[in-house]
Design an enzyme around this catalytic site. Structure first.
Site, PDB file in Angstrom:
ATOM      1  N   ASP A  59       0.849  -1.180   0.000  1.00 34.98           N
ATOM      2  CA  ASP A  59       0.000   0.000   0.000  1.00 34.98           C
ATOM      3  C   ASP A  59       0.890   1.238   0.000  1.00 34.98           C
ATOM      4  O   ASP A  59       1.610   1.493   0.968  1.00 34.98           O
ATOM      5  CB  ASP A  59      -0.887  -0.022   1.250  1.00 34.98           C
ATOM      6  N   LYS A  94      -6.455   8.824   0.793  1.00 33.26           N
ATOM      7  CA  LYS A  94      -5.094   8.570   1.288  1.00 33.26           C
ATOM      8  C   LYS A  94      -4.117   8.240   0.166  1.00 33.26           C
ATOM      9  O   LYS A  94      -2.973   8.694   0.180  1.00 33.26           O
ATOM     10  CB  LYS A  94      -5.113   7.439   2.322  1.00 33.26           C
ATOM     11  N   LYS A 108      12.410  12.049  -5.222  1.00 33.99           N
ATOM     12  CA  LYS A 108      13.429  13.029  -4.809  1.00 33.99           C
ATOM     13  C   LYS A 108      14.702  12.321  -4.355  1.00 33.99           C
ATOM     14  O   LYS A 108      15.820  12.698  -4.727  1.00 33.99           O
ATOM     15  CB  LYS A 108      12.875  13.907  -3.690  1.00 33.99           C
ATOM     16  N   ALA A 117      -0.981   9.996 -12.438  1.00 33.47           N
ATOM     17  CA  ALA A 117      -2.234   9.837 -13.176  1.00 33.47           C
ATOM     18  C   ALA A 117      -3.293  10.711 -12.540  1.00 33.47           C
ATOM     19  O   ALA A 117      -3.857  10.373 -11.507  1.00 33.47           O
ATOM     20  CB  ALA A 117      -2.670   8.384 -13.151  1.00 33.47           C
ATOM     21  N   TYR A 148     -12.760  11.491  -4.625  1.00 35.80           N
ATOM     22  CA  TYR A 148     -11.902  11.186  -5.777  1.00 35.80           C
ATOM     23  C   TYR A 148     -11.415  12.470  -6.442  1.00 35.80           C
ATOM     24  O   TYR A 148     -10.213  12.646  -6.678  1.00 35.80           O
ATOM     25  CB  TYR A 148     -12.685  10.342  -6.779  1.00 35.80           C
ATOM     26  N   TYR A 162       6.473  19.818  -5.441  1.00 35.92           N
ATOM     27  CA  TYR A 162       7.751  19.103  -5.413  1.00 35.92           C
ATOM     28  C   TYR A 162       8.612  19.485  -6.621  1.00 35.92           C
ATOM     29  O   TYR A 162       9.846  19.529  -6.533  1.00 35.92           O
ATOM     30  CB  TYR A 162       7.523  17.590  -5.381  1.00 35.92           C
TER      31      TYR A 162
END
Length: 326
Positions: A59, A94, A108, A117, A148, A162
């Site tokens: 996960d 999550k 990174k 996606a 969603y 990022y």
């Protein structure tokens, strides 16, 4: 020369498995990762015997570790159909937030390029048609689909952060309705729902009056667009989809014709926040990637129908789903 190594999350899912196939074909070392909450190992079992494929049941909302070099990450781990994200809303949020954060951290640390996606659902119920990437959307953050839609919107935001703050190489694909072999027959999306109902000899369920539109892209075309985007220099979100728009009612009639059945279309009330129109503006994909879809809906539907017909009868007869116009 040593193979480039790529991590594909959601590897056992519909899109993830096709991406595994493509990068195996391109002679990458593919590391597939999936917690199988919606994925199916049957989609990738043909790859297990290969030396350049490995699989981890994990996960990504929890810490992700990959030993050795890693050159690319494709983050496709997420429930993608309404029946899934309405059934497991917390996990959906999550994987889009914590999962994306974990994988960006991995990118990174490894100096890897990461493609996420995203989805046309970031546009919500749009007020413009077709939807260009510059459109900010019309989304209800606290509606049933918000788990969603907002997970994907956050995913885009943290990915761009990022990129700008840490200098991570990132790419963002906004995926429009996609179909093809390995879709789950009863996952709540309109195309498999229609075909499943046709195979069972049931009326086809249309929500609303059927005037809402969708635009369906065959999976091979989508994978090609994603492949080109990954190796491009474009860092802003990009639509990948087929702009050939059709109403749900017309689409139902196409399925009836395709399957050679004589079912009728039966209308039910429209679900909350269901988009009235969906069509990608692919101007950027054409100009920057030299990409546009090649497979006609007629051709793609024929292949997909043959796949669904080949499924075990118990899967065709299984009807534990709520269909939404996605």
């Amino acid at each position: 020369m040593e193979r480039k190594r790529i991590l594909i999350t959601g590897a056992a899912g519909f899109l993830g498995s096709h991406l595994c196939d493509r990068f195996i074909k391109e002679d990458f070392h593919v590391i597939g990762m999936d917690n199988l909450i919606t994925g199916d190992l049957r989609n990738i079992e043909h790859l297990f015997k290969l030396e350049n494929f490995e699989f981890y049941n994990h996960d990504v909302s929890k810490f992700v570790h990959v030993s050795g070099d890693l050159h690319y990450i494709l983050h496709f781990a997420s429930p993608a159909s309404p029946i899934d994200y309405l059934k497991i809303p917390i996990q959906t949020l999550k994987v889009g937030s914590l999962g994306t954060h974990n994988l960006l951290g991995l990118a990174k640390a490894k100096g890897a390029r990461m493609l996420i996606a995203s989805t046309s659902e970031v546009y919500g119920d749009p007020s413009v048609n077709p939807q260009p990437e510059e459109y900010w959307g019309n989304v209800n953050p606290v509606g049933p689909r918000g788990v969603y839609d907002e997970a994907k919107r956050f995913q885009e935001a943290i990915t761009m952060a990022y990129h700008t703050f840490h200098g991570v190489e990132t790419r963002i694909v906004r995926i429009f309705n996609t179909y093809g072999p390995r879709m789950r027959l009863n996952d709540g999306r309109v195309l498999p729902a229609f075909i499943g109902q046709a195979l069972r000899g049931e009326p086809l369920t249309v929500f609303g009056d059927g005037s809402q539109t969708r635009a369906f892209c065959y999976v091979d075309d989508l994978v090609e667009g994603i492949y080109r985007l990954l190796f491009s220099d474009y860092v802003q979100p990009m639509n990948i989809g087929n702009p050939d728009e059709i109403t749900i009612r017309e689409f139902g009639e196409e399925i009836i014709k395709l399957t050679g059945t004589d079912q009728e279309l039966v209308c039910h009330p429209l679900p909350t926040d269901d988009p009235k129109q969906r069509r990608p503006d692919i101007t950027k994909a054409k100009a920057i990637l030299g990409w546009e879809p090649k497979v006609s809906r007629q051709e793609g539907l024929k292949i997909t129908y043959e796949y669904f017909k080949s499924l075990p009868d118990k899967e065709i007869q299984h009807k534990d789903f709520t269909y939404y116009n996605k």
